[in-house]
Design a protein around this motif. Structure first.
Motif, PDB file in Angstrom:
ATOM      1  N   LEU A   1       1.571  55.597   3.095  1.00  0.00           N
ATOM      2  CA  LEU A   1       0.849  56.551   2.246  1.00  0.00           C
ATOM      3  C   LEU A   1       1.712  57.749   1.881  1.00  0.00           C
ATOM      4  CD1 LEU A   1      -2.777  56.804   3.625  1.00  0.00           C
ATOM      5  CD2 LEU A   1      -1.855  55.371   1.811  1.00  0.00           C
ATOM      6  N   LEU A   2       2.428  58.280   2.860  1.00  0.00           N
ATOM      7  CA  LEU A   2       3.295  59.413   2.555  1.00  0.00           C
ATOM      8  C   LEU A   2       4.361  59.011   1.538  1.00  0.00           C
ATOM      9  CD1 LEU A   2       3.650  61.106   6.038  1.00  0.00           C
ATOM     10  CD2 LEU A   2       2.224  61.822   4.100  1.00  0.00           C
ATOM     11  N   GLY A   3       4.876  57.794   1.655  1.00  0.00           N
ATOM     12  CA  GLY A   3       5.820  57.288   0.666  1.00  0.00           C
ATOM     13  C   GLY A   3       5.174  57.105  -0.693  1.00  0.00           C
ATOM     14  N   LEU A   4       3.922  56.692  -0.711  1.00  0.00           N
ATOM     15  CA  LEU A   4       3.194  56.525  -1.971  1.00  0.00           C
ATOM     16  C   LEU A   4       3.102  57.851  -2.720  1.00  0.00           C
ATOM     17  CD1 LEU A   4       1.414  54.704  -3.818  1.00  0.00           C
ATOM     18  CD2 LEU A   4      -0.525  55.363  -2.372  1.00  0.00           C
ATOM     19  N   TYR A   5       2.894  58.920  -1.990  1.00  0.00           N
ATOM     20  CA  TYR A   5       2.784  60.241  -2.608  1.00  0.00           C
ATOM     21  C   TYR A   5       4.137  60.901  -2.857  1.00  0.00           C
ATOM     22  CZ  TYR A   5      -2.249  60.245  -1.801  1.00  0.00           C
ATOM     23  OH  TYR A   5      -3.585  59.947  -1.824  1.00  0.00           O
ATOM     24  N   GLY A   6       5.118  60.637  -1.989  1.00  0.00           N
ATOM     25  CA  GLY A   6       6.356  61.387  -2.083  1.00  0.00           C
ATOM     26  C   GLY A   6       7.622  60.592  -2.301  1.00  0.00           C
ATOM     27  N   GLY A   7       7.529  59.274  -2.353  1.00  0.00           N
ATOM     28  CA  GLY A   7       8.720  58.443  -2.466  1.00  0.00           C
ATOM     29  C   GLY A   7       9.179  58.203  -3.893  1.00  0.00           C
ATOM     30  N   LYS A   8      10.362  57.651  -4.004  1.00  0.00           N
ATOM     31  CA  LYS A   8      10.940  57.259  -5.296  1.00  0.00           C
ATOM     32  C   LYS A   8      10.371  55.897  -5.677  1.00  0.00           C
ATOM     33  CE  LYS A   8      15.444  56.119  -7.355  1.00  0.00           C
ATOM     34  NZ  LYS A   8      15.586  57.103  -8.417  1.00  0.00           N
ATOM     35  N   GLY A   9       9.952  55.775  -6.933  1.00  0.00           N
ATOM     36  CA  GLY A   9       9.385  54.519  -7.385  1.00  0.00           C
ATOM     37  C   GLY A   9       9.932  54.030  -8.715  1.00  0.00           C
ATOM     38  N   GLU A  10      10.731  54.862  -9.353  1.00  0.00           N
ATOM     39  CA  GLU A  10      11.306  54.503 -10.642  1.00  0.00           C
ATOM     40  C   GLU A  10      12.739  55.015 -10.704  1.00  0.00           C
ATOM     41  OE1 GLU A  10       8.523  54.898 -14.106  1.00  0.00           O
ATOM     42  OE2 GLU A  10       7.492  56.216 -12.685  1.00  0.00           O
ATOM     43  N   ASP A  11      13.550  54.398 -11.564  1.00  0.00           N
ATOM     44  CA  ASP A  11      14.969  54.764 -11.680  1.00  0.00           C
ATOM     45  C   ASP A  11      15.180  56.253 -11.917  1.00  0.00           C
ATOM     46  OD1 ASP A  11      15.572  52.102 -11.379  1.00  0.00           O
ATOM     47  OD2 ASP A  11      16.115  51.767 -13.483  1.00  0.00           O
TER      48      ASP A  11
ATOM     49  N   ASP B   1      -1.577  44.391  -5.086  1.00  0.00           N
ATOM     50  CA  ASP B   1      -0.256  44.034  -4.558  1.00  0.00           C
ATOM     51  C   ASP B   1       0.118  44.935  -3.380  1.00  0.00           C
ATOM     52  OD1 ASP B   1       0.141  41.992  -6.421  1.00  0.00           O
ATOM     53  OD2 ASP B   1       1.083  43.349  -7.866  1.00  0.00           O
ATOM     54  N   LEU B   2      -0.131  46.220  -3.506  1.00  0.00           N
ATOM     55  CA  LEU B   2       0.159  47.146  -2.412  1.00  0.00           C
ATOM     56  C   LEU B   2      -0.725  46.852  -1.207  1.00  0.00           C
ATOM     57  CD1 LEU B   2       1.644  49.614  -1.277  1.00  0.00           C
ATOM     58  CD2 LEU B   2      -0.046  51.057  -2.459  1.00  0.00           C
ATOM     59  N   ILE B   3      -1.987  46.531  -1.446  1.00  0.00           N
ATOM     60  CA  ILE B   3      -2.905  46.202  -0.346  1.00  0.00           C
ATOM     61  C   ILE B   3      -2.430  44.934   0.369  1.00  0.00           C
ATOM     62  CG2 ILE B   3      -5.269  45.514   0.224  1.00  0.00           C
ATOM     63  CD1 ILE B   3      -6.085  47.324  -2.238  1.00  0.00           C
ATOM     64  N   ARG B   4      -2.031  43.935  -0.385  1.00  0.00           N
ATOM     65  CA  ARG B   4      -1.493  42.711   0.231  1.00  0.00           C
ATOM     66  C   ARG B   4      -0.233  43.020   1.029  1.00  0.00           C
ATOM     67  NH1 ARG B   4      -3.638  40.214  -4.148  1.00  0.00           N
ATOM     68  NH2 ARG B   4      -1.885  40.601  -5.523  1.00  0.00           N
ATOM     69  N   ALA B   5       0.655  43.837   0.463  1.00  0.00           N
ATOM     70  CA  ALA B   5       1.901  44.191   1.150  1.00  0.00           C
ATOM     71  C   ALA B   5       1.604  44.902   2.475  1.00  0.00           C
ATOM     72  CB  ALA B   5       2.776  45.063   0.259  1.00  0.00           C
ATOM     73  N   ALA B   6       0.586  45.739   2.500  1.00  0.00           N
ATOM     74  CA  ALA B   6       0.233  46.464   3.722  1.00  0.00           C
ATOM     75  C   ALA B   6      -0.229  45.524   4.830  1.00  0.00           C
ATOM     76  CB  ALA B   6      -0.840  47.509   3.426  1.00  0.00           C
ATOM     77  N   SER B   7      -0.642  44.318   4.479  1.00  0.00           N
ATOM     78  CA  SER B   7      -1.072  43.368   5.519  1.00  0.00           C
ATOM     79  C   SER B   7       0.087  42.956   6.424  1.00  0.00           C
ATOM     80  CB  SER B   7      -1.739  42.131   4.900  1.00  0.00           C
ATOM     81  OG  SER B   7      -0.790  41.321   4.237  1.00  0.00           O
ATOM     82  N   GLY B   8       1.312  43.130   5.976  1.00  0.00           N
ATOM     83  CA  GLY B   8       2.471  42.837   6.823  1.00  0.00           C
ATOM     84  C   GLY B   8       2.615  43.809   7.979  1.00  0.00           C
TER      85      GLY B   8
END
Length: 151
Positions: free
Chosen positions: A65-75, A37-44
């Motif tokens: 990628l920086l968001g993948l490592y440092g971003g918020k992903g859960e409540d 899903d993330l790979i498909r989203a990156a195609s945008g």
């Protein structure tokens, strides 16, 4: 001579993945994860947001990628305090790395020859940017092989 990352990039490009997807796939591979899903989203982000007029997909993919490592992903999760600094470091580095092309837009890097990525320019930029992302992560106390946990 190509290293393992260079060979992997060539393999993925040969399979039809674009620069932003390759950036994401390299990180997921390093973390030992799959996330179609993330790979498909990156195609945008491919080809300068589709028509070559937007910012390079290598840059936007690197920001993902920086968001993948440092971003918020859960409540109950908070973004890493260093995320804004890491994004600023990436921006400053990427602007500097692409100055000789005349800008950060896909069309600038490809010298107006949109439609088919230049393997030398794009491949070199993917490799250099991925290496820089790894440095930024390590410099900010994040392990490129771990990332955030996926619940």
């Amino acid at each position: 001579m190509l290293d393992d990352t260079g060979l992997k990039m060539m393999e993925l490009g040969g399979k039809g993945y674009c620069c932003s997807q390759i950036m994401v796939m390299l990180a997921l591979d390093e973390m030992g994860r799959d996330n179609p899903d993330l790979i498909r989203a990156a195609s945008g982000l491919c080809n300068g947001l589709g028509d070559c007029s937007g910012v390079c997909g290598v840059y936007t993919g690197a920001a993902v990628l920086l968001g993948l490592y440092g971003g918020k992903g859960e409540d109950m999760e908070e973004p890493a305090d260093v995320l804004p600094l890491m994004l600023e470091e990436l921006r400053d580095w990427f602007v500097d790395a692409t100055t000789h092309y005349g800008g950060t837009a896909c069309k600038d890097i490809l010298d107006g020859q949109c439609g088919q990525p230049d393997t030398t320019r794009c491949g070199g930029l993917v490799a250099a940017t991925y290496a820089r992302i790894r440095e930024i992560l390590v410099d900010n106390g994040l392990d490129p092989s771990e990332g955030r946990s996926l619940s």
